[in-house]
Design an enzyme around this catalytic site. Structure first.
Site, PDB file in Angstrom:
ATOM      1  N   GLU A  76      28.301  35.377  31.471  1.00  0.00           N
ATOM      2  CA  GLU A  76      28.054  36.043  32.785  1.00  0.00           C
ATOM      3  C   GLU A  76      26.794  36.940  32.706  1.00  0.00           C
ATOM      4  O   GLU A  76      26.918  38.387  32.403  1.00  0.00           O
ATOM      5  CB  GLU A  76      29.281  36.792  33.238  1.00  0.00           C
ATOM      6  CG  GLU A  76      30.289  35.957  33.437  1.00  0.00           C
ATOM      7  CD  GLU A  76      31.661  36.232  33.669  1.00  0.00           C
ATOM      8  OE1 GLU A  76      31.841  37.710  33.755  1.00  0.00           O
ATOM      9  OE2 GLU A  76      32.659  35.742  33.983  1.00  0.00           O
ATOM     10  N   HIS A 170      30.701  41.512  36.487  1.00  0.00           N
ATOM     11  CA  HIS A 170      31.009  40.266  35.917  1.00  0.00           C
ATOM     12  C   HIS A 170      30.243  39.113  37.076  1.00  0.00           C
ATOM     13  O   HIS A 170      29.578  39.471  38.088  1.00  0.00           O
ATOM     14  CB  HIS A 170      32.431  39.718  36.190  1.00  0.00           C
ATOM     15  CG  HIS A 170      33.035  40.195  35.024  1.00  0.00           C
ATOM     16  ND1 HIS A 170      33.783  39.859  34.129  1.00  0.00           N
ATOM     17  CD2 HIS A 170      33.470  41.600  35.105  1.00  0.00           C
ATOM     18  CE1 HIS A 170      34.475  40.425  33.368  1.00  0.00           C
ATOM     19  NE2 HIS A 170      34.213  41.803  33.876  1.00  0.00           N
ATOM     20  N   GLU A 233      32.589  41.148  40.864  1.00  0.00           N
ATOM     21  CA  GLU A 233      31.845  39.752  40.981  1.00  0.00           C
ATOM     22  C   GLU A 233      31.034  39.463  41.728  1.00  0.00           C
ATOM     23  O   GLU A 233      31.003  39.662  42.809  1.00  0.00           O
ATOM     24  CB  GLU A 233      33.183  38.613  41.162  1.00  0.00           C
ATOM     25  CG  GLU A 233      34.539  38.686  40.474  1.00  0.00           C
ATOM     26  CD  GLU A 233      34.239  38.017  39.036  1.00  0.00           C
ATOM     27  OE1 GLU A 233      33.364  37.590  38.756  1.00  0.00           O
ATOM     28  OE2 GLU A 233      35.183  38.076  38.061  1.00  0.00           O
TER      29      GLU A 233
END
Length: 356
Positions: A76, A170, A233
């Site tokens: 990531e 992430h 995210e």
């Protein structure tokens, strides 16, 4: 640079530690002994604590203690590049520092191998979970990160005197109905207003509230050190060098405003809030997920739909508002293969005791 007996390399050019923290870390380098710490722009003090670990202290009294982490999953890459760029800007004075700051590049071995993890998912090994493993690269790394984080917060002011934050960045394996979203660990209380406002400034579209304690890095900092913690995210997984970092501008500005203690971003709508109502766990290697391999996160499921099966186990959708997040049949048996979430009403959220 000189080679050491343990295979690491010592940097004779110490500024490389700060000017390109990512390359320094991937090279398995270490600064020469008298250059592991020092002072950079605006009187900011820095200390290299080990592979992928840097601590900064501002010249003035800090307003908060903040952990910023990336690369807990090694593939990531965009957040890792953002964090390395932030370190360079602090070092040269382009980004003022108003807080105590611990910078963490998580799974460096997996970063080098361009994979999510080598032996075990690092983000399932906190809160002491690593102690249950008998070996593997991530077992030792989880223990190292817990110890470094413990030392950092042990030196911090009490949480009621100066805020404690942990932003763990992430990117997701798959697409998402809400491309940029946040996960908040379970603390038994509703999210702090300060966290909700910060996520709104970061242009986060949705928040996912856990209803049970997990073993993630943010769960560790939230439950052990009372940090306002979130897992962000921020988009799709891509290799190093293939990220358009401008796509992450809002989150990057929000992180930088946090460490500089300055206002950032205009007023925005609050993110939509979802709550985990069930978890799909892969029990055996016979596990099957009855969804397309590219189904996006937060996809709405049909009432009565079979989502997963594993021997005698079936997951059947029982409500009309269920959505799937993180569907992944490739995990090891015993691990989460998906989360079932529903949208949380403002009334429900308002009735929940607030965080600090």
């Amino acid at each position: 640079m000189t080679s050491n007996a343990d295979g690491t390399r010592t940097m004779t050019d110490a500024p490389g530690l700060l000017t390109d923290f990512l390359s320094f870390s991937l090279a398995d380098a270490r600064p020469v002994a008298d250059r592991a710490g020092g002072e950079c722009a605006h009187g900011v003090r820095y200390q290299w604590l080990g592979a992928g670990l840097l601590q900064f202290e501002p010249e003035a009294k800090p307003v908060a203690s903040v952990v910023v982490s990336a690369g807990v999953h090694g593939d990531e890459t965009a957040p890792i590049e953002l964090v390395s760029r932030m370190v360079a800007d602090i070092a040269c004075g382009a980004l003022p520092l108003a807080c105590r700051l611990l910078v963490v590049l998580g799974n460096i071995g997996a970063m080098r191998a361009a994979c999510r993890y080598l032996d075990d998912d690092l983000n399932r090994l906190f809160c002491g979970a690593h102690a249950r493993l008998h070996g593997g690269s991530e077992k030792a790394r989880a223990a190292t990160l817990e110890a470094a984080t413990a030392r950092f917060f042990a030196q911090a002011a009490p949480a009621d005197a100066a805020p404690r934050w942990h932003i763990d960045m992430h990117t997701a394996i798959r697409a998402s109905v809400f491309e940029q979203f946040a996960l908040l660990p379970h603390t038994g209380r509703a999210p702090a207003d300060a966290m909700l406002e910060w996520l709104a400034r970061a242009r986060i579209a949705a928040i996912l509230l856990h209803t049970a304690a997990g073993t993630t890095y943010t769960q560790f900092t939230a439950q052990t050190y009372e940090a306002m913690a979130c897992t962000l995210e921020l988009g799709k997984v891509r290799p190093f060098g293939q990220n358009d970092l401008s796509h992450f501008d809002a989150a990057d500005r929000a992180v930088r405003s946090l460490v500089a203690n300055v206002a950032s971003g205009s007023a925005t709508p609050m993110p939509r809030v979802f709550t985990v109502v069930d978890q799909i766990t892969k029990r055996t290697d016979a596990f099957e997920l009855a969804l397309a391999s590219d189904v996006p996160n937060f996809t709405v499921l049909a009432k009565g739909q079979e989502v997963a099966r594993d021997g005698d186990y079936r997951y059947i959708v029982t409500r009309g508002d269920e959505r799937i997040v993180f569907p992944n049949p490739s995990v090891k048996p015993g691990l989460r293969a998906g989360l079932i979430v529903v949208e949380t009403t403002a009334e429900t959220l308002a009735r929940t005791p607030r965080g600090s």
